[in-house]
Design an enzyme around this catalytic site. Structure first.
Site, short mmCIF file in Angstrom:
data_model
loop_
_atom_site.label_atom_id
_atom_site.label_comp_id
_atom_site.label_asym_id
_atom_site.label_seq_id
_atom_site.Cartn_x
_atom_site.Cartn_y
_atom_site.Cartn_z
N GLY A 81 11.95 -7.98 -85.42
CA GLY A 81 10.84 -7.50 -84.96
C GLY A 81 11.84 -7.14 -83.26
N HIS A 83 13.09 -9.11 -81.02
CA HIS A 83 12.66 -10.03 -79.79
C HIS A 83 13.31 -11.23 -79.63
CE1 HIS A 83 8.66 -8.34 -80.71
NE2 HIS A 83 8.03 -9.00 -79.70
N ASP A 84 14.34 -10.81 -80.17
CA ASP A 84 15.65 -12.31 -80.45
C ASP A 84 15.66 -12.64 -77.99
OD1 ASP A 84 18.00 -13.77 -81.46
OD2 ASP A 84 18.98 -13.16 -78.73
N CYS A 145 2.49 -14.20 -80.79
CA CYS A 145 3.19 -12.94 -80.18
C CYS A 145 2.90 -11.89 -81.78
CB CYS A 145 4.23 -12.79 -79.87
SG CYS A 145 4.47 -10.85 -79.01
N GLY A 149 9.15 -10.44 -85.33
CA GLY A 149 9.09 -9.72 -86.81
C GLY A 149 9.42 -11.29 -87.37
N HIS A 153 11.60 -14.80 -86.80
CA HIS A 153 11.36 -15.74 -86.08
C HIS A 153 11.76 -16.98 -87.65
CE1 HIS A 153 7.65 -17.33 -84.83
NE2 HIS A 153 6.40 -17.13 -86.17
N ILE A 210 18.70 -11.56 -95.14
CA ILE A 210 16.88 -11.97 -94.90
C ILE A 210 16.12 -10.63 -96.10
CG2 ILE A 210 15.28 -13.14 -94.86
CD1 ILE A 210 16.74 -15.35 -93.37
N TYR A 446 14.56 -19.67 -78.94
CA TYR A 446 13.65 -19.55 -77.34
C TYR A 446 15.23 -19.39 -76.99
CZ TYR A 446 9.13 -20.87 -77.98
OH TYR A 446 7.78 -21.08 -78.10
#
Ligand code: FDA
Length: 504
Positions: A81, A83-84, A145, A149, A153, A210, A446
């Site tokens: 996704g 979002h790192d 959120c 992804g 996550h 994964i 985070y």
């Protein structure tokens, strides 16, 4: 030079011919690079760019990208996704390619078995939407959120509004497909329980790629209740927050009340702090009101503050800041959004309630910033019933709540990044006496490179990596390093904060 272009050619030749390859001279390279990447702080023009981006449709294409990268001396960055928090799926200081799993998003639900196979590139919003399409009394307990992804996550833990009832997203995984460093595809049985343990909390990127998760769906009532009560400092917010710390982790597991601290700007430019108590209850308003009267009367909740809705609408309420019943759930399917910002985050876990005067010290610091948040998620409930070593995510019964600190800014330049990041570091320092210590723990999802990073060309030592490794994984770090030593002894799956291999 001719040598590098011949290397390029043989690399391209090595990749499956049918594979979509985006190199810097193709038109979609830049937009692909940035559109699924969340934190624009980490993707400035100075940030190193991938040699190519591939968007495989088939497992054999992922395998080709992996094996060719190994052969030609590239590292890979796996992106689900994007979002790192530190952009580790999009940039790196060593020559690398991105394997973007944007085409690996299939979701297959088995209602008889109450499970689903979800591919790693699917977003939380897509998973929630697909479940709601099949049932109004099933759900999945993961993050808030919708564009996050599931690849990153779930492998880092993953929590949202149902963590007190059902634990982490990774606690609800029953099987997985992973491609190992040799390109072999393994499931739970063939990877073995050690590796399956490691990828539920330890971060996938240290161990393999994964491909998909098999998740266990959970039950929710047809109607849930949400509310948000906001108080500013002059309305007694600090006292309420102090009280919240003593009750939120002990409440009925069906009740999740988080506290969200933010700066509010008045008409004349004056600043205030608002604390919002933002809640999901797995039940009706009628059941909630008496529960609140006995357990948290100070909040003064009345039925008019509450809205009943389906669980899926509650994901919109949380994911899109107060969306109402009427909003179409299709917005859960948007993978990108336009209001991206520059941000830096950090996290803490709290064992003992923090006193009001410490909070007042935080508020003073907050008033020096423009856009900053402190998001406090209560633990307890199911989180206390799972032992620290059951999965690789260790932060369980010891903690009352988790804090996420976030600072955001909208424009780059004039040293703004430095200024805001320094502000956050100062706040983090201020908090050190009031949160967990030895080690001061943190949440992998985070991600915070201030905790330490691997800049070694070869292998970083176990002792050095322990500096951040024990913060994220506490006592589980050692076992994670041993698993890593078994499955990737040459440390191909290496990034700035990956787990180093340790041999038994
Ligand atoms: P991304 O693709 O950037 O991957 C993150 C890391 O995992 C990278 O190191 C990457 O290489 C690796 N990875 C990704 N896919 C992989 C795969 N298939 N195999 C192996 N490794 C893989 N968290 C939370 O618990 N609750 C929440 O409510 C939220 N909310 C939230 C909101 C916003 C706006 C952001 C930016 C982030 C959150 N998060 C969160 C944090 C989120 O859980 C965390 O950033 C995840 O790692 C994101 O996973 P992605 O796949 O999106 O990221």
């Amino acid at each position: 030079s001719s040598t590098s272009s011949s290397t390029d050619e043989s690399f391209f030749h090595c990749l499956n011919a049918s594979q979509q390859i985006y190199s810097p001279n193709t038109t979609s390279y830049s937009s692909l690079l940035s559109s699924y990447h969340e934190n624009i702080r980490t993707s400035s023009f100075r940030a190193p760019k991938p040699f190519v981006i591939v968007t495989p449709n088939l497992e054999s294409e992922i395998q080709a990208a992996l094996l060719c990268s190994k052969k030609h001396g590239f590292k890979i960055r796996i992106r689900s996704g994007g979002h790192d928090y530190e952009g580790l799926s999009t940039t790196s200081n060593v020559p690398f390619i991105i394997i973007d799993l944007v085409n690996f998003r299939k979701i297959t639900i088995d209602m008889d078995d109450e499970t689903a196979w979800i591919q790693a590139g699917a977003t939380l919003g897509e998973v929630y939407y697909a479940i709601a399409n099949r049932s109004s009394v099933h759900a999945f307990p993961a993050g808030i959120c919708p564009t996050v992804g599931v690849g990153g996550h779930i492998s880092g833990g993953g929590f949202g509004t149902m963590l007190r009832k059902y634990g982490l997203a990774s606690d609800n995984v029953v099987d997985a497909y992973l491609m190992d460093v040799n390109g072999k595809i393994l499931n739970r049985k063939s990877m073995g329980e050690d590796l399956f343990w490691a990828i539920r909390g330890g971060g996938g990127a240290s161990f393999g790629i994964i491909l998909s998760w098999k998740i266990k769906l959970v039950n929710v009532p047809p109607k849930v209740t949400v509310f948000t009560i906001g108080k500013t400092l002059d309305q007694g917010a600090t006292k309420l927050l102090e009280k919240w710390q003593h009750v939120a982790y002990k409440l009925d597991a069906n009740l999740f009340i988080r506290a969200l601290v933010q700066i509010v700007h008045g008409k004349k430019g004056e600043k205030n702090i608002r604390i919002s108590f933002n809640s999901l209850f797995l039940g009706s308003i009628q059941e909630l009101i008496p529960l609140m009267k006995t357990s948290f009367p100070e909040l003064g909740l009345v039925s008019e503050d509450c809205i009943e809705m389906s669980w899926i609408k509650s994901t919109l309420y949380f994911g899109f800041y107060g969306a109402r019943n009427g909003d179409p759930i299709d917005i859960l399917l948007n993978r990108t959004h336009s209001d991206k910002s520059f941000f830096k985050g950090k996290s803490d876990f709290v064992k003992e309630p923090i006193s009001e005067n410490v909070f007042e010290g935080i508020w003073k610091m907050f008033l020096d910033e423009e856009i900053a948040f402190m998001i406090m998620d209560p633990y307890g409930g199911k989180m206390s019933k799972i032992s620290e070593s059951e999965t690789s995510f260790p932060h369980r019964a010891d903690y009352l709540y988790n804090i996420q600190y976030l600072v955001k800014w909208e424009r780059e330049g004039h040293g703004s990044a430095k200024k805001h990041v320094e502000w956050l570091r100062k706040l983090y320092m201020y908090m050190s006496a009031h949160v967990s210590h030895s080690p001061r723990v943190a949440y992998l999802n985070y991600r915070d490179l201030d905790l330490g990073k691997d800049v070694a060309v070869g292998n970083i030592s176990y002792i050095k990596a322990k500096v951040w490794g024990e913060k994220y994984f506490n006592k589980n770090f050692n076992r994670l390093a041993l698993v890593k030593g078994m499955v990737d002894p040459d440390n191909f799956f290496k990034n700035e904060q990956s787990i180093p291999p340790l041999s038994a």
